[in-house]
Structure formats: C-alpha cells, structure tokens
Design a protein around this motif. Sequence first.
Motif, PDB file in Angstrom:
ATOM      1  N   ASP A 354     -53.155  23.302  20.769  1.00 35.12           N
ATOM      2  CA  ASP A 354     -51.851  22.998  20.181  1.00 35.12           C
ATOM      3  C   ASP A 354     -50.836  24.014  20.700  1.00 35.12           C
ATOM      4  O   ASP A 354     -51.201  25.053  21.252  1.00 35.12           O
ATOM      5  N   ASP A 355     -49.550  23.714  20.501  1.00 33.30           N
ATOM      6  CA  ASP A 355     -48.524  24.578  21.084  1.00 33.30           C
ATOM      7  C   ASP A 355     -48.245  25.817  20.249  1.00 33.30           C
ATOM      8  O   ASP A 355     -47.856  26.849  20.775  1.00 33.30           O
ATOM      9  N   ASN A 468     -43.367  18.569  12.727  1.00 33.83           N
ATOM     10  CA  ASN A 468     -43.578  17.533  13.722  1.00 33.83           C
ATOM     11  C   ASN A 468     -44.923  17.772  14.373  1.00 33.83           C
ATOM     12  O   ASN A 468     -45.290  18.906  14.625  1.00 33.83           O
ATOM     13  N   LEU A 469     -45.594  16.707  14.646  1.00 30.88           N
ATOM     14  CA  LEU A 469     -46.872  16.865  15.332  1.00 30.88           C
ATOM     15  C   LEU A 469     -46.599  16.698  16.783  1.00 30.88           C
ATOM     16  O   LEU A 469     -46.894  16.841  17.703  1.00 30.88           O
TER      17      LEU A 469
HETATM   18 MG    MG Z   1     -47.333  19.818  17.023  1.00 30.17          MG
END
Ligand code: MG
Length: 469
Positions: A354-355, A468-469
């Motif tokens: 993930d970021d 937000n995903l």
């Molecule tokens: Mg995300």
Amino acid sequence: MGPFDKFHEECGIFGVFNHPEASNLTYLGLYALQHRGQESAGIVSSDGSALHVHKAMGLVADIFTEPVLKTLPGFSAIGHVRYSTTGSSQIKNAQPFVVSGGIGNVAIAHNGNLTNAMEIRKELESYGSIFQSTMDTEVIIHLMAISRERALLDRLMDALVRVQGAYSLLLMTEDTMIALRDPRGFRPLSIGTIDGATVVASESCAFDLIGAVFEREIEPGEIIYVDKKGVKSYKPFVPVKQSPCVFEFIYFARPDSIIFGKNVYEIRKELGRQLAREYPKEADIVIPVPDSGMPAAIGYAQEAGIPIELGLIRNHYVGRTFIEPKQSIRHFGVKIKLNPVREILRGKRVVVIDDSIVRATTGRKIIKMIRNGGAKEIHFLISSPPTRYPCFYGIDTPTKEELIANSHSMEEIREYITCDSLGYLSIEGLRHVVGGEQKPYCYACFDGRYPVEFPVRIPKPQMPLFYNL
Ligand code: MG
Ligand code: 5GP
Ligand code: SF4
C-alpha cells in the motif's frame, strides 16, 4: 473549534480563458480532478460583463447537469473541487468564492492551506471585516479589499506578501484570469492551451480529458496574468527554497498526471522497486491494495521477480464519499470497497503493498481480510516512510496523536495490523527516487521539518471519517 473549523483541505482547481465553451470545459476539467476533492464543487463563469456562479455539495457529475451549465455562460471560467472532513461540510465553505465591492467582482479558488490565516483574520475582524466563511482563503480577498493599490495585480501582491503557507490560486474578474503558485510551490499547477485558449489545472490529467495541450507547469512564485491581450508571466517574489509536496507523488495526484516535472505513475512504480531493494521477501505473490498501492506493487513485483496477482478486488461503484460518522462503520466501508479472492490467496506467502499508513485502521482491516482469505504469511510493505507528523499545507491528515507511527513502535504497529512483517520505505529511499538531494521537496509529514512555520495553537481538525482506498 477556531474560526477556521476546516484546517485541512485537499482541493483541485481548473480555469479556462477565452473559449466559447468555458464552463463545459471547466466541468470536464473538474471531473478529471475529482480525486482531489469530493465534498463540494463550484464553477464561476464570466460573460465579460458579469460573473455567474454555481456551487453545491457533492460530486462534479451530479452537480453540473446540462441545465446548470447553461446558467454559466461566457468565455472564461474557473472551478474548484474540495475535500474536507464532514464536520464542516458546509456550502458556505465551497469555492470558488465570489466577492463584489470596492475591488469589483472577483472570484477566487484555492488549493493549499495558509498557515497564518487565523492571525490575519483576527486582525481584520478587529478592524471590522466580516467573514462569510470559515475558510483560510477568504483572508486573501479581505486583504485585497483593504489594499490601497488600484490595479488588481497590485492588490493581490499586497495580500500575498502577508500570507504564508501553501497556495496554488486561480482568480477571475469579468475580463481577466490570474493563476499562481506560492514561492515554495507546495501544490502543483499547470498551464496548457486548447483552440488558442489558455487553460490552467492542478494536474495535467485534466488537460488530457479535454484534449488540451500541456504547455508547462507554473513555476513556484510565478504569477500568470491572462486577458484579451494575451498571457503575461511575473515573478515578483524574492526566491526562497522550494518545497513541493512529496505526498502528491506518493498518494494524492493521479498516476497519469505530470507534476513537479515527473510522471506520477513512474515515480510510484520506482518507489515500489526501491521498496523491493529495501525489503526483499521470500514470497509467492505480490498483492496491491487497490487502487493506491497498484503502481508501487507493479514496481515491487518487477524488481523482486515475484508474480503480481489481484488478490483484492475493488468495487468501483462505491463513491469516495462513503461517509459515515462512526469508526465502526468506517471499517464496514472497507468491506464495501474490497473483497479478497480466496482462490488466489489460499496457502500463499504474500507481500501486500500500500502507499501509506495513516491511522492503520484500513490497513488492519485489509490484512485481516487477506488472512481470512487463506494467506499463510503476510508481509505488509508501504511505499512511503512512516507518517509521523500532521500536514499544515493542505493535505488532510489527523493530529499527531492520531497518526499511528507517531505514537507507536514498528513492532506495536505490526502487532496491531496483525501482519507477519511490516516495512516502510526509508526517507533516503524516497528522496533517492524523487531526485535526491538536488531536488528540494517538503517531507515534513515524515521528518517533522516544516518548511513554513505554523501557529503553535493549532485547532484540532475533525477526524477524517473515511480514507480513499
Ligand atoms: Mg489507499
Ligand atoms: P489507514 O490504514 O491508515 O487507515 O489508511 C491508509 C489508506 O488511506 C491508504 O490506502 C492510503 O491510500 C489512504 N490515504 C493516505 N493518505 C490519505 C489522505 O490524506 N486522505 C485520504 N482520504 N486517504 C488517504
Ligand atoms: Fe506534503 Fe507532507 Fe509536506 Fe504536507 S507535510 S505538504 S503532505 S509532504
């Protein structure tokens, strides 16, 4: 709550000058910038003699129907999309702001956050200024209004020398448009052309949608002045050390955009490659957390030589504005958005990318989901360093205490998330990918070194209610 109950903003701006379809193009530009803000949107157009405005809460495509766009005639327009936490989702804070008075009619749209707005507001109120909103942007208008200068640009400069912090701005009168970036260049802003008309957008992806030609980025401290005679560029500020927001690369901007001289997708992919060099893992598959972890996961998989699989499927019809005021329902929101593919995960050793991790509540849900999907080992790798400090320049982050990396050790975070191992990209790794020491960026949410001071008494922002995903 102080007068600015909304301290943290994420926004997108778009403007066009001298085009017969100004408001339609602005609508499309905002549509392409929707990821920068989903709470409210607004467009102000000019037909040469008056400004026309429409603002509402909600998404661009829902607000700007054909009949609404018909009420926005003219050859120039500016627009704004705004994100904020629900606490102050109020129409009075929607932009662009329009003011009329001694300075004529002026519309203004702002991306960023002014760090000394509260001080200035208090001072102006003590002289009798009456504010319509709780937004920091409004101080710029009031400062312009009290300026003793006559010309709009001079009034603007009078205001800008007083404000500090992050601002990419668009201003419009009946017959001019002004676009500018603060001297440190925190937020992106680009200029392009379409059918001989000038367009300005937070990100170049907006130009792609309307078929405009991306000319260049507006430089930090540069003011672009557009009227019927043409486009002029001014650089009136004393140069200072630039500090564009590195988090735009990590999470905020769209991957197909060019910002700060680079394509966002390529940077994110390279962050993933760097992550693979820092955390080589024995694993069967690499899984991105959609959508924000996607480019970094591709980079990781390519560098590590491990196949990438879509182990999590995203429901794309869930709006980003899935807002529910309770923590427990926010978790539910993750399930609404993502579902594991059990056939892919069963019995596998997986690297999940993930970021970023902010509070880790989403990350924890996702890891549990992958575990329940049958994965036997889970390595959670993050393509940015630990987020330890809040942002005061226009990105929505919780207070210091609420940032899990600020208050917890790596082992505590790993345990909370329930992954077998946890790794964050190093700050050096991040710096290396975005251009090394020669390229100055703001890294304050990672290293706490704030390029612009902020007031000591900071109002506690509302909790962001969903990510937000
Ligand atoms: Mg995300
Ligand atoms: P967490 O696991 O900390 O609850 O949430 C992390 C997720 O939130 C990541 O997938 C990331 O893409 C997303 N995220 C990171 N920064 C922001 C932000 O500033 N605003 C929003 N809305 N989401 C963010
Ligand atoms: Fe960007 Fe972080 Fe700096 Fe804020 S503190 S401007 S999010 S790098």
